[in-house]
Design a protein around this motif. Structure first.
Motif, mmCIF file in Angstrom:
data_model
loop_
_atom_site.group_PDB
_atom_site.id
_atom_site.type_symbol
_atom_site.label_atom_id
_atom_site.label_comp_id
_atom_site.label_asym_id
_atom_site.label_seq_id
_atom_site.Cartn_x
_atom_site.Cartn_y
_atom_site.Cartn_z
ATOM 1 N N THR A 26 2.777 -7.985 -4.094
ATOM 2 C CA THR A 26 2.421 -7.991 -5.510
ATOM 3 C C THR A 26 2.120 -9.398 -5.993
ATOM 4 O O THR A 26 1.165 -9.615 -6.753
ATOM 5 C CB THR A 26 3.560 -7.376 -6.340
ATOM 6 O OG1 THR A 26 3.758 -6.029 -5.914
ATOM 7 C CG2 THR A 26 3.233 -7.383 -7.821
ATOM 8 N N THR A 46 3.726 -2.101 -1.524
ATOM 9 C CA THR A 46 5.011 -1.420 -1.333
ATOM 10 C C THR A 46 6.149 -2.111 -2.067
ATOM 11 O O THR A 46 7.251 -1.559 -2.145
ATOM 12 C CB THR A 46 5.356 -1.346 0.164
ATOM 13 O OG1 THR A 46 5.409 -2.684 0.705
ATOM 14 C CG2 THR A 46 4.322 -0.530 0.925
ATOM 15 N N ASP A 47 5.891 -3.312 -2.601
ATOM 16 C CA ASP A 47 6.950 -4.055 -3.293
ATOM 17 C C ASP A 47 6.747 -4.015 -4.799
ATOM 18 O O ASP A 47 7.131 -4.931 -5.515
ATOM 19 C CB ASP A 47 6.985 -5.503 -2.810
ATOM 20 C CG ASP A 47 5.713 -6.261 -3.136
ATOM 21 O OD1 ASP A 47 4.672 -5.606 -3.351
ATOM 22 O OD2 ASP A 47 5.750 -7.514 -3.180
ATOM 23 N N SER A 48 6.117 -2.957 -5.293
ATOM 24 C CA SER A 48 5.777 -2.875 -6.699
ATOM 25 C C SER A 48 6.086 -1.484 -7.224
ATOM 26 O O SER A 48 6.267 -0.532 -6.459
ATOM 27 C CB SER A 48 4.283 -3.190 -6.884
ATOM 28 O OG SER A 48 3.958 -3.304 -8.241
ATOM 29 N N ASN A 49 6.165 -1.348 -8.549
ATOM 30 C CA ASN A 49 6.328 -0.030 -9.146
ATOM 31 C C ASN A 49 5.014 0.415 -9.766
ATOM 32 O O ASN A 49 4.061 -0.356 -9.868
ATOM 33 C CB ASN A 49 7.464 -0.029 -10.180
ATOM 34 C CG ASN A 49 7.220 -1.005 -11.323
ATOM 35 O OD1 ASN A 49 6.161 -1.002 -11.947
ATOM 36 N ND2 ASN A 49 8.223 -1.845 -11.612
ATOM 37 N N GLU A 50 4.957 1.651 -10.218
ATOM 38 C CA GLU A 50 3.692 2.209 -10.709
ATOM 39 C C GLU A 50 3.220 1.527 -11.984
ATOM 40 O O GLU A 50 2.014 1.375 -12.197
ATOM 41 C CB GLU A 50 3.831 3.722 -10.927
ATOM 42 C CG GLU A 50 3.817 4.528 -9.637
ATOM 43 C CD GLU A 50 2.583 4.252 -8.788
ATOM 44 O OE1 GLU A 50 1.449 4.337 -9.331
ATOM 45 O OE2 GLU A 50 2.746 3.932 -7.594
ATOM 46 N N ASN A 51 4.139 1.103 -12.843
ATOM 47 C CA ASN A 51 3.723 0.412 -14.057
ATOM 48 C C ASN A 51 2.971 -0.874 -13.738
ATOM 49 O O ASN A 51 1.931 -1.175 -14.334
ATOM 50 C CB ASN A 51 4.930 0.098 -14.944
ATOM 51 C CG ASN A 51 5.409 1.308 -15.711
ATOM 52 O OD1 ASN A 51 4.684 2.285 -15.876
ATOM 53 N ND2 ASN A 51 6.640 1.254 -16.191
ATOM 54 N N ILE A 52 3.494 -1.637 -12.796
ATOM 55 C CA ILE A 52 2.841 -2.889 -12.413
ATOM 56 C C ILE A 52 1.499 -2.609 -11.754
ATOM 57 O O ILE A 52 0.483 -3.224 -12.079
ATOM 58 C CB ILE A 52 3.758 -3.707 -11.481
ATOM 59 C CG1 ILE A 52 4.973 -4.225 -12.262
ATOM 60 C CG2 ILE A 52 2.990 -4.863 -10.855
ATOM 61 C CD1 ILE A 52 6.012 -4.912 -11.401
ATOM 62 N N LYS A 53 1.471 -1.655 -10.836
ATOM 63 C CA LYS A 53 0.217 -1.338 -10.152
ATOM 64 C C LYS A 53 -0.820 -0.807 -11.134
ATOM 65 O O LYS A 53 -2.009 -1.137 -11.038
ATOM 66 C CB LYS A 53 0.468 -0.342 -9.013
ATOM 67 C CG LYS A 53 1.243 -0.952 -7.848
ATOM 68 C CD LYS A 53 1.104 -0.147 -6.575
ATOM 69 C CE LYS A 53 1.831 1.157 -6.594
ATOM 70 N NZ LYS A 53 1.820 1.821 -5.270
ATOM 71 N N ASN A 54 -0.396 0.010 -12.080
ATOM 72 C CA ASN A 54 -1.343 0.519 -13.085
ATOM 73 C C ASN A 54 -1.900 -0.602 -13.945
ATOM 74 O O ASN A 54 -3.092 -0.605 -14.296
ATOM 75 C CB ASN A 54 -0.662 1.571 -13.968
ATOM 76 C CG ASN A 54 -0.515 2.902 -13.275
ATOM 77 O OD1 ASN A 54 -1.207 3.199 -12.299
ATOM 78 N ND2 ASN A 54 0.398 3.726 -13.751
ATOM 79 N N SER A 56 -0.255 -0.237 -18.908
ATOM 80 C CA SER A 56 1.167 0.083 -19.060
ATOM 81 C C SER A 56 1.891 -0.946 -19.910
ATOM 82 O O SER A 56 3.115 -0.901 -20.022
ATOM 83 C CB SER A 56 1.828 0.150 -17.678
ATOM 84 O OG SER A 56 1.782 -1.114 -17.021
ATOM 85 N N THR A 74 2.536 -3.906 -19.234
ATOM 86 C CA THR A 74 3.327 -4.805 -18.405
ATOM 87 C C THR A 74 2.680 -6.179 -18.394
ATOM 88 O O THR A 74 1.466 -6.295 -18.191
ATOM 89 C CB THR A 74 3.415 -4.274 -16.961
ATOM 90 O OG1 THR A 74 3.990 -2.971 -16.981
ATOM 91 C CG2 THR A 74 4.248 -5.193 -16.089
#
Length: 492
Positions: A46, A140-148, A222, A224
């Motif tokens: 990330t 793989t080191d991130s959550n969906e809010n960050i990826k979105n 999101s 973020t």
């Protein structure tokens, strides 16, 4: 907030990514065997992807702030004239800066375009956004809010750059009845499997793809915070809705333009800068005007030294140190005596060569971009103008008049009382309110109006009747030589 690495570190990432994997209409580069491994190592975290996003913003800011693009729309449409040479054998002579001379004369060359760097750099930025989009799903080191959020900002950057490219290199949406004329190569992937030679989409398809990207981005935001620095420097849901409103009004999609502009006006959390603060807000040294929705921050090194700003094009330091671009007489004459916006000009006398003799003549530098100004990409005033234009298109004439009067009232200008000449009034209001903000040529094209420059025009050609192939620029020949499917614009 996710912390990012220094931009100088990303420059290495960008260079590797662009040299090894990115598709660029300017350079269709061969791919180095095994290069994907190194790119994966750089963008498999990330932090790496967010650093890449920061770098894309950095390059985007440099591209739109650059003299050629930042001055283009106002210069071509008659808002700008030029200052006399400060020193040397040509002291006092008014000449067009060499690097934009052909564009200003409507004689730009496909084999040596004044804006070829803008074209190439724009596709480089698009490639950076595509690279981010291709790697974000696998984090793989991130959550969906960050990826979105990453996905939303990258999509918006991709759409924004395609949109400004379309304004410079494609005729306005109404040029043909169904917008079937040439648009852009719309790049949505990086080069991963050999070389491809894409064709230009129609402008209708180009706009569909821009709208798809922006709509998807809006659905992904999101809230973020990914990057350090002022939040107004990065796209968010509100500024993306504002950008989409601009796209819709350019498409003459009146209802969607109205709805998006209205949404931003009601829910952005911003209000129009009040009359009593308007001049002072524009003159602030390091902060944007309070109603700004998006201003790309200027680059600074670790010691805070400014790396570049719009003052290089519009600034005045002294009679021995000033920039090339000042307000035209035509623009100055538009402002009523009591119009506050008429106070946004710094008048200074400069020695000017007249009939072989140096005489002091007044020149007017915009106060919008003195000291350390950033590139104002979107502000709230434009949303009122878009809502007014959409209302006019929907034949809601009183609503159109009311929105124009909101800005006129703020400026202490005379209010409209009739609805008989609203199109002219709206275009005039856009010219006065948004001058030097890289829009007026595109307004003239959208309204399908002639370009008329005033007495201080120093071009070989001062006026241009609509329609004309010279409302847009040539695709640089270097790109066409590398891609036989890339069709040149007419008249070039």
């Amino acid at each position: 907030m996710i912390q990012t690495k220094q931009l100088k570190q990303f420059s290495k990432y960008t260079l590797i990514a662009l040299l090894l994997t990115c598709f660029n209409c300017s350079s269709f580069l061969e791919q180095e065997p095994g290069s994907q491994t190194s790119i994966t190592e750089l963008l498999d975290t990330t932090d790496g992807v967010v650093t890449a996003l920061n770098g894309a913003y950095h390059d985007l800011e440099a591209n739109v702030r650059g003299e050629r693009y930042a001055t283009y729309a106002d210069m071509q449409a008659g808002n700008i004239t030029f200052t006399p040479t400060e020193t040397g054998n040509n002291t006092g002579q008014i000449t067009v800066p060499f690097n934009i001379e052909n564009v200003y004369n409507f004689t730009d060359l496909a084999d040596d375009s004044n804006l070829d760097g803008f074209y190439d750099d724009s596709y480089d930025i698009i490639n950076q956004a595509n690279l981010i989009l291709e790697y974000v799903d696998a984090l793989t080191d991130s959550n969906e809010n960050i990826k979105n959020q990453i996905r939303a900002e990258a999509l918006t950057i991709r759409a924004y750059v395609h949109f400004i490219l379309s304004q410079v290199y494609a005729q306005n949406y109404g040029f043909t009845a169904d917008a079937s004329h040439l648009g852009l190569v719309y790049s949505k992937t990086t080069l991963t499997n050999g070389i491809t030679y894409p064709s230009r989409e129609t402008l209708a398809t180009t706009y569909d793809l821009i709208i798809d990207d922006l709509t998807s981005a809006i659905n992904n935001y999101s809230n973020t915070l990914l990057l350090d620095g002022p939040t107004y420097s990065y796209f968010n849901k509100i500024s993306t809705q504002a950008l989409l409103a601009r796209v819709y009004v350019s498409k003459y999609d009146w209802q969607n333009a109205y709805d998006l502009a209205n949404e931003v006006i009601l829910n952005s959390g911003k209000t129009l800068t009040p009359s009593e603060d308007y001049i002072a807000e524009w003159k602030k040294t390091d902060l944007p005007i309070s109603e700004v929705l998006l201003e790309f921050s200027i680059p600074r090194d670790t010691g805070g030294t400014v790396g570049g700003s719009l003052s290089s094009s519009y600034g005045f330091t002294s009679t021995a140190d000033y920039a090339d671009y000042v307000a035209s007489e035509d623009l100055l004459n538009l402002f009523e005596t009591n119009d506050l916006r008429g106070q946004l000009f710094l008048e200074t006398n400069l020695p000017t060569l007249i009939d072989g003799e140096l005489e002091d003549r007044p020149y007017y530098f915009t106060k919008k971009f003195q000291d350390n100004p950033g590139f104002v990409a979107i502000r709230l005033s434009e949303m009122y103008l878009i809502r007014a234009e959409a209302s006019l298109g929907l034949e809601n004439l009183e609503d159109c008049k009311d929105d124009i009067n909101i800005l006129r009232n703020r400026a202490n200008a005379t209010l409209l009382t009739e609805t008989t000449t609203l199109e002219d009034a709206l275009l005039l209001e856009r010219r006065k309110e948004m001058c030097f903000e890289a829009q007026y040529l595109f307004d003239l094209a959208r309204f399908q109006k002639n370009i008329v420059r005033g007495a201080d025009c120093v071009s070989q050609t001062c006026n241009l009747n609509y329609p004309s192939g010279k409302y847009i620029l040539p695709i640089p020949d270097s790109n066409i030589e590398l891609n036989s499917n890339l069709q040149q614009n007419d008249t070039y």
